[in-house]
Design an enzyme around this catalytic site. Structure first.
Site, PDB file in Angstrom:
ATOM      1  N   LYS A  64      27.308  -4.179  26.650  1.00 53.04           N
ATOM      2  CA  LYS A  64      26.271  -3.684  27.562  1.00 53.04           C
ATOM      3  C   LYS A  64      24.917  -4.325  27.289  1.00 53.04           C
ATOM      4  O   LYS A  64      24.082  -4.454  28.173  1.00 53.04           O
ATOM      5  CB  LYS A  64      26.146  -2.165  27.464  1.00 53.04           C
ATOM      6  CG  LYS A  64      25.780  -1.682  26.062  1.00 53.04           C
ATOM      7  CD  LYS A  64      25.704  -0.169  25.986  1.00 53.04           C
ATOM      8  CE  LYS A  64      27.037   0.512  25.834  1.00 53.04           C
ATOM      9  NZ  LYS A  64      27.812   0.186  24.615  1.00 53.04           N
ATOM     10  N   HIS A 193      26.389   7.091  16.870  1.00 51.06           N
ATOM     11  CA  HIS A 193      25.320   6.114  17.134  1.00 51.06           C
ATOM     12  C   HIS A 193      24.015   6.783  16.725  1.00 51.06           C
ATOM     13  O   HIS A 193      23.629   7.794  17.318  1.00 51.06           O
ATOM     14  CB  HIS A 193      25.303   5.714  18.611  1.00 51.06           C
ATOM     15  CG  HIS A 193      24.529   4.447  18.862  1.00 51.06           C
ATOM     16  ND1 HIS A 193      23.230   4.289  18.446  1.00 51.06           N
ATOM     17  CD2 HIS A 193      24.882   3.276  19.450  1.00 51.06           C
ATOM     18  CE1 HIS A 193      22.810   3.076  18.778  1.00 51.06           C
ATOM     19  NE2 HIS A 193      23.800   2.437  19.384  1.00 51.06           N
ATOM     20  N   SER A 196      19.404   3.524  19.244  1.00 50.96           N
ATOM     21  CA  SER A 196      19.219   2.080  19.331  1.00 50.96           C
ATOM     22  C   SER A 196      17.830   1.696  18.821  1.00 50.96           C
ATOM     23  O   SER A 196      16.835   2.328  19.163  1.00 50.96           O
ATOM     24  CB  SER A 196      19.393   1.652  20.789  1.00 50.96           C
ATOM     25  OG  SER A 196      19.454   0.259  20.857  1.00 50.96           O
ATOM     26  N   GLU A 267      29.068  -1.124  16.146  1.00 54.13           N
ATOM     27  CA  GLU A 267      28.918  -1.598  17.535  1.00 54.13           C
ATOM     28  C   GLU A 267      27.534  -2.186  17.745  1.00 54.13           C
ATOM     29  O   GLU A 267      26.760  -1.699  18.588  1.00 54.13           O
ATOM     30  CB  GLU A 267      29.129  -0.431  18.503  1.00 54.13           C
ATOM     31  CG  GLU A 267      30.491   0.216  18.429  1.00 54.13           C
ATOM     32  CD  GLU A 267      30.532   1.558  19.171  1.00 54.13           C
ATOM     33  OE1 GLU A 267      29.510   1.955  19.775  1.00 54.13           O
ATOM     34  OE2 GLU A 267      31.577   2.204  19.131  1.00 54.13           O
ATOM     35  N   PRO A 268      27.175  -3.228  17.006  1.00 52.40           N
ATOM     36  CA  PRO A 268      25.833  -3.792  17.177  1.00 52.40           C
ATOM     37  C   PRO A 268      25.667  -4.482  18.519  1.00 52.40           C
ATOM     38  O   PRO A 268      26.545  -5.227  18.950  1.00 52.40           O
ATOM     39  CB  PRO A 268      25.717  -4.809  16.030  1.00 52.40           C
ATOM     40  CG  PRO A 268      27.129  -5.168  15.710  1.00 52.40           C
ATOM     41  CD  PRO A 268      27.974  -3.972  16.017  1.00 52.40           C
ATOM     42  N   GLY A 269      24.562  -4.218  19.180  1.00 55.30           N
ATOM     43  CA  GLY A 269      24.233  -4.913  20.424  1.00 55.30           C
ATOM     44  C   GLY A 269      23.035  -5.802  20.180  1.00 55.30           C
ATOM     45  O   GLY A 269      23.145  -7.007  20.007  1.00 55.30           O
ATOM     46  N   TYR A 317      13.114   0.793  30.181  1.00 59.53           N
ATOM     47  CA  TYR A 317      14.358   1.421  29.722  1.00 59.53           C
ATOM     48  C   TYR A 317      14.568   1.309  28.219  1.00 59.53           C
ATOM     49  O   TYR A 317      15.242   2.133  27.615  1.00 59.53           O
ATOM     50  CB  TYR A 317      15.564   0.791  30.428  1.00 59.53           C
ATOM     51  CG  TYR A 317      15.561   0.991  31.913  1.00 59.53           C
ATOM     52  CD1 TYR A 317      15.310   2.257  32.445  1.00 59.53           C
ATOM     53  CD2 TYR A 317      15.791  -0.055  32.789  1.00 59.53           C
ATOM     54  CE1 TYR A 317      15.286   2.448  33.813  1.00 59.53           C
ATOM     55  CE2 TYR A 317      15.773   0.123  34.153  1.00 59.53           C
ATOM     56  CZ  TYR A 317      15.516   1.382  34.658  1.00 59.53           C
ATOM     57  OH  TYR A 317      15.495   1.578  36.007  1.00 59.53           O
ATOM     58  N   ASP A 318      14.015   0.245  27.633  1.00 57.00           N
ATOM     59  CA  ASP A 318      14.317   0.009  26.216  1.00 57.00           C
ATOM     60  C   ASP A 318      13.060   0.139  25.355  1.00 57.00           C
ATOM     61  O   ASP A 318      13.106  -0.129  24.164  1.00 57.00           O
ATOM     62  CB  ASP A 318      14.933  -1.399  26.084  1.00 57.00           C
ATOM     63  CG  ASP A 318      15.564  -1.622  24.721  1.00 57.00           C
ATOM     64  OD1 ASP A 318      16.149  -0.659  24.189  1.00 57.00           O
ATOM     65  OD2 ASP A 318      15.446  -2.728  24.181  1.00 57.00           O
ATOM     66  N   TYR A 375      19.183  -5.933  26.359  1.00 53.20           N
ATOM     67  CA  TYR A 375      18.924  -4.972  27.443  1.00 53.20           C
ATOM     68  C   TYR A 375      17.900  -5.516  28.440  1.00 53.20           C
ATOM     69  O   TYR A 375      16.952  -4.835  28.825  1.00 53.20           O
ATOM     70  CB  TYR A 375      18.469  -3.621  26.852  1.00 53.20           C
ATOM     71  CG  TYR A 375      19.466  -3.089  25.864  1.00 53.20           C
ATOM     72  CD1 TYR A 375      20.706  -2.626  26.284  1.00 53.20           C
ATOM     73  CD2 TYR A 375      19.196  -3.089  24.499  1.00 53.20           C
ATOM     74  CE1 TYR A 375      21.646  -2.166  25.381  1.00 53.20           C
ATOM     75  CE2 TYR A 375      20.132  -2.636  23.581  1.00 53.20           C
ATOM     76  CZ  TYR A 375      21.351  -2.177  24.036  1.00 53.20           C
ATOM     77  OH  TYR A 375      22.284  -1.731  23.132  1.00 53.20           O
TER      78      TYR A 375
END
Ligand SMILES: Cc1ncc(COP(=O)(O)O)c(C=O)c1O
Length: 397
Positions: A64, A193, A196, A267-269, A317-318, A375
């Protein structure tokens, strides 16, 4: 979404990627669209850093964060696993020659057709955090492995996730495991999680300690508890912070999960991709605002070819903090002015920043934004008819 098998042109560089040189070579002044410069070797370097500092943890890249097929392919070749949240993400990853056991379907609320796709393609591991999803799995995918996602939030994170996902680790998680047992489903692990962009050092230790309790409870119920998923949250561009977090994670794993038979994944993004992309925007219009009494230049408003509806959605959003770099030579002696950067659309909300100090730039000048890989691209839209940025790929020889 692009076809994952589509091979894009890769440009090669020696030693260090020189952004100024790329700009000159690409003749960007002539282009009206913004450009993302994607350094695939940066992704590779991050993968090797991960392996060195977290040797017990197999990274499952959170697609994602940036679903660029070239990035997915690079990570697939290196041996990463993948966290997919939807049927299309599963398709993208399976299309990059990744076998289903290297995928976790890490979305605790999935449409039935997406579950059917996962089942058809042998993706068995999936997260779950509520009883309705358990009944759904009982009906639609009873042979899947249930990974119980519980809540354990960092005190400080760029994007907390606990308000939407994760069951309470003390009461609800055990109730879900009992329900799964009663329905003869397989619980095989836990997932969490911490949020983030986690900034709290002790967050992973707390999360791993909670997982240990859930593993013990699962074993009491005779479940084969074999997968510990510590989620994402790792920093994108601050490797020193990552080193400290990794130390904390390693200590916690050695303390609570010394058993080598438990597979440990994360689950690193943002960790893999944030620093891989530099966005280059062009000033296509500007406005100078003068002080009404002195007539002196006070503020400059610049209109760029990417904005809040494009890559800079990450500001909304981030909660991303933007860094801007101009590419003028020797500007030390030039006066600086309060500068506002706007995106290209007609919406006044489309403002990138209002607190920069820049020399007085011209229409056609370029501004670069490093660390724009996380993102950004997957959320960008061509609102108002303005194209999302083009991409160029680079790799070290
Ligand atoms: C389930 C899940 N896993 C992993 C990630 C990736 O997190 P990060 O980019 O902080 O590593 C996210 C981000 O939202 C997520 O929701």
């Amino acid at each position: 979404m692009c076809d994952s098998r589509q091979q894009q042109k890769i440009n090669y560089y020696e030693q260090r990627l020189n952004i100024r040189q790329v700009i000159e070579d690409a003749n960007l002044q002539e282009l009206d669209e913004a450009l993302n410069i994607c350094d695939l070797s940066s992704v590779e370097r991050k993968f090797h850093l991960w392996q060195r500092l977290l040797p017990r943890v197999h990274p499952f890249y959170a697609v994602k964060c940036n679903d660029d097929p070239m990035i997915v392919q690079v990570l697939a070749k290196l041996g990463a696993g993948f966290d997919c949240a939807s049927k299309n993400e599963l398709k993208l990853v399976l299309g990059s020659a990744v076998t289903p056991e290297r995928i976790i379907f890490a979305n605790p609320c999935r449409p039935v057709s997406h579950l059917a796709y996962a089942e058809k393609h042998g993706v068995t591991n999936g997260t779950v955090d509520n009883e309705f999803e358990i009944y759904k799995l009982y009906k639609h995918y009873p042979s899947s492995n249930l990974i119980v996602r519980y809540k354990s939030e960092a005190k400080e994170a760029q994007c907390p996730l606990g308000d939407k996902f994760g069951c309470d680790a003390d009461g609800d998680a055990t109730a879900l495991m009992l329900l799964a047992k009663a329905l003869e489903l397989n619980v095989t692990g836990t997932s969490v999680h911490v949020g983030s962009g986690c900034s709290e050092l002790g967050a992973y230790n707390r999360a791993i300690r909670k997982a240990k309790h859930l593993f013990q409870f699962g074993e009491l119920l005779d479940f084969d508890m074999n997968l510990l998923d510590i989620g994402g949250g790792f920093p994108g561009s601050d490797d020193e912070k990552f080193e400290k977090i990794a130390e904390d994670v390693n200590k916690s794993l050695d303390r609570y999960f010394p058993d080598e038979n438990v597979e440990i994944i994360a689950e690193p993004g943002r960790f893999f991709v944030a620093s891989a992309l530099t966005l280059i925007c062009k000033i296509h219009a500007k406005r100078e605002v003068r002080n009404p009494s002195t007539g002196k230049l006070d503020t400059v408003m610049y209109y760029l070819n990417d904005g809040i509806y494009g890559s800079f959605n990450c500001i909304l959003y981030d909660h991303q903090v933007i860094i801007a770099e101009h590419y003028l030579n020797s500007t030390e002696d030039l006066p600086q002015f309060k500068s506002l950067l706007f995106g290209p659309t007609c919406d006044a909300l489309d403002m990138i920043t209002d607190n920069l100090q820049l020399p007085n730039l011209n229409r056609g000048d370029l501004i670069g934004f490093p660390n724009m890989g996380a993102y950004t691209v997957p959320v960008a839209s061509p609102f108002n008819g303005f194209e999302v940025p083009k991409r160029m790929y680079f790799q070290a020889i």
